[in-house]
Write a protein that holds these residues in place. Structure first.
Motif, PDB file in Angstrom:
ATOM      1  N   ALA B 345      99.756  69.398  83.623  1.00 34.86           N
ATOM      2  CA  ALA B 345     100.387  68.793  84.801  1.00 34.86           C
ATOM      3  C   ALA B 345      99.813  67.401  85.062  1.00 34.86           C
ATOM      4  CB  ALA B 345     100.166  69.686  86.016  1.00 34.86           C
ATOM      5  N   ARG B 346      98.512  67.266  84.863  1.00 30.62           N
ATOM      6  CA  ARG B 346      97.876  65.973  85.136  1.00 30.62           C
ATOM      7  C   ARG B 346      98.366  64.899  84.157  1.00 30.62           C
ATOM      8  NH1 ARG B 346      91.704  64.393  85.907  1.00 30.62           N
ATOM      9  NH2 ARG B 346      91.574  65.111  83.777  1.00 30.62           N
ATOM     10  N   LEU B 347      98.554  65.323  82.901  1.00 28.49           N
ATOM     11  CA  LEU B 347      99.081  64.381  81.900  1.00 28.49           C
ATOM     12  C   LEU B 347     100.472  63.898  82.323  1.00 28.49           C
ATOM     13  CD1 LEU B 347      98.714  63.108  79.010  1.00 28.49           C
ATOM     14  CD2 LEU B 347      99.940  65.097  78.149  1.00 28.49           C
ATOM     15  N   ALA B 348     101.313  64.840  82.743  1.00 26.74           N
ATOM     16  CA  ALA B 348     102.671  64.483  83.162  1.00 26.74           C
ATOM     17  C   ALA B 348     102.646  63.578  84.395  1.00 26.74           C
ATOM     18  CB  ALA B 348     103.467  65.760  83.451  1.00 26.74           C
ATOM     19  N   ILE B 349     101.807  63.927  85.361  1.00 21.37           N
ATOM     20  CA  ILE B 349     101.750  63.144  86.609  1.00 21.37           C
ATOM     21  C   ILE B 349     101.259  61.719  86.330  1.00 21.37           C
ATOM     22  CG2 ILE B 349     100.562  62.944  88.846  1.00 21.37           C
ATOM     23  CD1 ILE B 349     100.592  66.076  88.893  1.00 21.37           C
ATOM     24  N   ARG B 350     100.253  61.609  85.463  1.00 21.98           N
ATOM     25  CA  ARG B 350      99.734  60.276  85.124  1.00 21.98           C
ATOM     26  C   ARG B 350     100.799  59.435  84.430  1.00 21.98           C
ATOM     27  NH1 ARG B 350      93.444  60.553  83.151  1.00 21.98           N
ATOM     28  NH2 ARG B 350      92.630  61.292  85.132  1.00 21.98           N
TER      29      ARG B 350
END
Lengths: 305, 421
Positions: B345-350
């Motif tokens: 999720a963090r990869l996508a959000i970044r």
């Protein structure tokens, strides 16, 4: 496979065959009475297993003494049998009975529907994962002539055989048994009569009771239960009933033993992936030569009588 | 008169039909993510929310939710919404092709969806990857490990090109693939002095893949592979089969599969047959469901599990911010699944934040170019195939009724398996 391994597999096959036979008798009794394949039977058995698990988990805190464990298992088998019997009667009363005059496919579809409903009840009851049965005798093995067997397997036989003997006496020695044996199937015309209604209700109860006992035996044998167990067990038991000759009680028991043995030996020889396929291959070939099953009567012979 | 009556009937039935169509359209707009909103970005996940895999999915979802909470559900000028989609059916107790395809179509058709987190199962990814690829929608898996999804020449013929019909990449995963886990498990076994192995798989894409790679590596190392057998994951028990395993007398039994595909039952039957062999299982079994089914007490100290990446137990829960917040919120240290869900999720959000607009292609490219220096399990990035650059496998052992971290196996010596496109 050497002789000792073969005998070992036979032992495993007989153990699983006995409770498959118990279930198969349930299928065959219902079919013999109302001419219906009770597809939800496997899932009734699964719910019996859920109840047995709840009872045993409550009664058997680990570690358990063998005698206490045996008594708890017998109590769980009785409760589970009564529960499954009553559940079967309710299914007949509210699902199958209104469809006695309906086209043959209607009760069949309803039976499949009930099966899915019960499976979801099981999912809510015990959750999605495999649930472990209390380990009664799990670690105890005995060896006779190089063949080792688990004490738990003896317990499976001990709780499965008495109900079958009782059923034999019931069918041979009682008025109910005689009237059940005297009819191949209750006709549509007589199905709504009070006498026939009682007979059908009792048949469903006995079928469920045997299934309940089978669920405890299956739980002890496999050591786990899950909400999908009824599907495959039901399929094997139905196969056993057809192989033995649907409508024949001795046929169902023999069919159960044959399916259990076939499954165990094919797992050992061909591997677990091919067990189901090989059991059904044997069934196909056998039925091609003897469509009525081992103990079933052929249509021509039945017609002559 | 009759004609008039007929016309009236016809007109009213036509009106009724249009009314029903309008209601359905309205309903779809109300309940779906179909309505375009200029200030809203939707993040969806597609995971099995019923059945045995639900426990793992729950942990992945917890990780995703924490990643969204970390940015206070805002990315630049956009409000970040999350939809937790289910790709399973309760009757089958596992993911279904229909469910996965429907989720992928739903995501593609919603112009606000900018990232798709999933799937848990490699087989499910094979269904949704081509659908999402056509739409250039970023797909980040927290759990897929089948090699063919990303690595040319290691899966079945045609992989991974069949999943990329547009010719552009949109899929990536934050867990190392099975070409790392299977061989490193074999290296670990060899290091423990194991010389005779019996390999079992669940006949599924994941299980068979990781077990085959394990067996190949065992042969490379000079170990004897006594047999490689697939089980029927629908079977109630494996007592007959365990007899064959026992008669082969292995030092170690390897199972490639998951708790859903009867790993727990197999372990239980092996123990009840008094097998002395070590049991090594792949990461699909490193779950509570596996221990519940197998009976954790009987596996104490003799059942090991590999999992791709470093173990969270190597870190002190109170040191890393994510681990600390997870423990505060859920009262326990996060599992690998939760960490991978968080990282995905963090990869996508970044990537969305870096692009700053609703441009699916740009978001995919941004994710490929990302480098995570403050990852929970260390620094990592995504390589040109869509794989994580993390190259370690952790081994855990059953102790005190749970899996406890045992050691890390580095990827030295098997780098040749990582084929670039």
């Amino acid at each position: 496979m050497d002789v000792a391994s073969f005998l070992q597999q036979c032992g495993i096959g007989i153990t699983s065959g006995v409770f498959l036979g118990l279930m198969a008798v349930g299928y065959t009794l219902v079919y013999g009475t109302v001419g219906l394949i009770h597809f939800a039977h496997g899932d009734v058995v699964m719910l019996g297993g859920c109840l047995a698990l709840a009872i045993l988990s409550f009664l058997v805190p680990l570690p358990v003494a063998p005698v206490t464990g045996c008594l708890a298992v017998i109590l769980a088998a009785l409760c589970s049998g009564l529960f499954c019997g009553c559940l079967n009667v309710c299914i007949d009363r509210f699902v199958y009975r209104p469809l006695r005059d309906a086209p043959p496919l209607s009760p069949l579809v309803s039976a499949i529907g009930v099966s899915f409903v019960l499976m979801n009840v099981g999912l809510v009851w015990i959750g999605p994962t495999d649930r472990a049965f209390p380990e009664i005798f799990l670690a105890s093995t005995r060896s006779v002539g190089g063949i080792s067997f688990l004490m738990a397997d003896l317990l499976v036989l001990a709780i499965s055989v008495p109900p079958l003997l009782c059923l034999y006496i019931l069918l041979r020695q009682t008025r109910f048994g005689r009237s059940l044996r005297s009819i191949a199937a209750i006709t549509r015309a007589t199905a709504r009569s009070g006498e026939a209604g009682k007979l059908i209700g009792t048949t469903f109860f006995i079928s469920g009771f045997l299934g309940g006992v089978a669920s405890v035996a299956a739980g002890i044998h496999a050591t786990t239960i899950n909400y999908q167990m009824g599907h495959q067990m039901g399929l094997y038991a139905l196969t056993a009933a057809v192989l033995g000759g649907i409508g024949s009680v001795p046929g169902a028991i023999v069919g159960g033993l044959v399916v259990g043995l076939l499954r165990a030996i094919s797992v050992a020889v061909l591997g677990p992936r091919w067990a189901m396929a090989s059991v059904f291959l044997v069934l196909i070939v056998f039925l091609a030569f003897r469509p009525q099953g081992i103990y079933g009567k052929s249509k021509t012979r039945a017609g002559q009588r | 008169m009759r004609n008039n009556w007929f016309c009236l009937q016809k007109r009213s039935s036509s009106r009724l039909r249009w009314f029903v169509v309008a209601c359905i359209a309205l309903g779809l707009n109300c309940f779906g993510c179909q309505e375009t909103n200029s200030n809203r970005i939707c993040l969806v996940s597609s995971l099995p929310r019923t059945g045995v895999s639900r426990q793992v999915s729950d942990e992945v979802v917890r990780g995703i939710r924490l990643a969204i909470e970390e940015v206070r559900a805002r990315v630049g000028r956009f409000t970040l919404e999350y939809r937790d989609l289910d790709n399973s059916a309760s009757v089958s107790g596992q993911w279904t092709s229909e469910g996965e395809a429907a989720n992928a179509r739903l995501a593609v058709q919603d112009p606000d969806v900018m990232a798709y987190i999933g799937t848990l199962n490699s087989g499910a990814a094979r269904v949704s990857m081509p659908i999402l690829n056509y739409a250039d929608l970023l797909m980040v898996s927290p759990a897929n490990t089948a090699v063919g999804l990303t690595k040319p020449g290691l899966g079945i013929p045609g992989e991974p090109d069949v999943y990329q019909p547009s010719g552009r990449l949109n899929y990536m995963r934050v867990v190392p693939a099975d070409d790392l886990q299977g061989p490193l498990a074999a290296d670990w076994a060899f290091g423990r002095g194991v010389r005779r192995v019996f390999v079992i798989d669940d006949a599924g894409i994941y299980g068979q893949g990781v077990a085959s790679l394990f067996a190949d590596r065992c042969r490379e190392k000079g170990m004897e592979v006594l047999a490689h057998v697939s089980i029927d994951p629908q079977a109630a028990e494996f007592k007959s089969f365990v007899g064959s395993v026992m008669s082969a007398d292995p030092d170690l039994v390897y199972f490639g599969g998951s708790a859903r595909t009867k790993g727990g039952q197999l372990a239980r039957d092996l123990v009840s047959a008094e097998s002395e062999a070590i049991l090594l299982v792949s990461d699909g079994c490193r779950t509570k469901a596996f221990l519940d089914a197998a009976g954790a007490t009987s596996l104490e100290g003799r059942c090991f599990a590999t999992s791709a990446g470093l173990s969270p137990q190597q870190s002190d829960c109170s040191e890393i911010m994510f681990l600390k917040r997870y423990q505060q919120k859920y009262g326990t240290c996060p599992s690998n699944a939760a960490i991978h869900g968080y990282e995905a999720a963090r990869l996508a959000i970044r990537a969305i934040a870096d692009v700053g607009r609703k441009d699916r292609r740009a978001i995919v490219e941004s994710a490929f170019a990302s480098r995570v220096d403050d990852g929970v399990l260390g620094a990592w990035s995504i390589d040109e195939n869509g794989d994580t650059t993390l190259q370690e496998v952790s081994v855990s052992v059953v102790r005190n009724g749970t899996f406890e971290h045992e050691e890390v196996v580095p990827a030295a010596g098997i780098g040749k398996k990582n084929v670039s496109r």
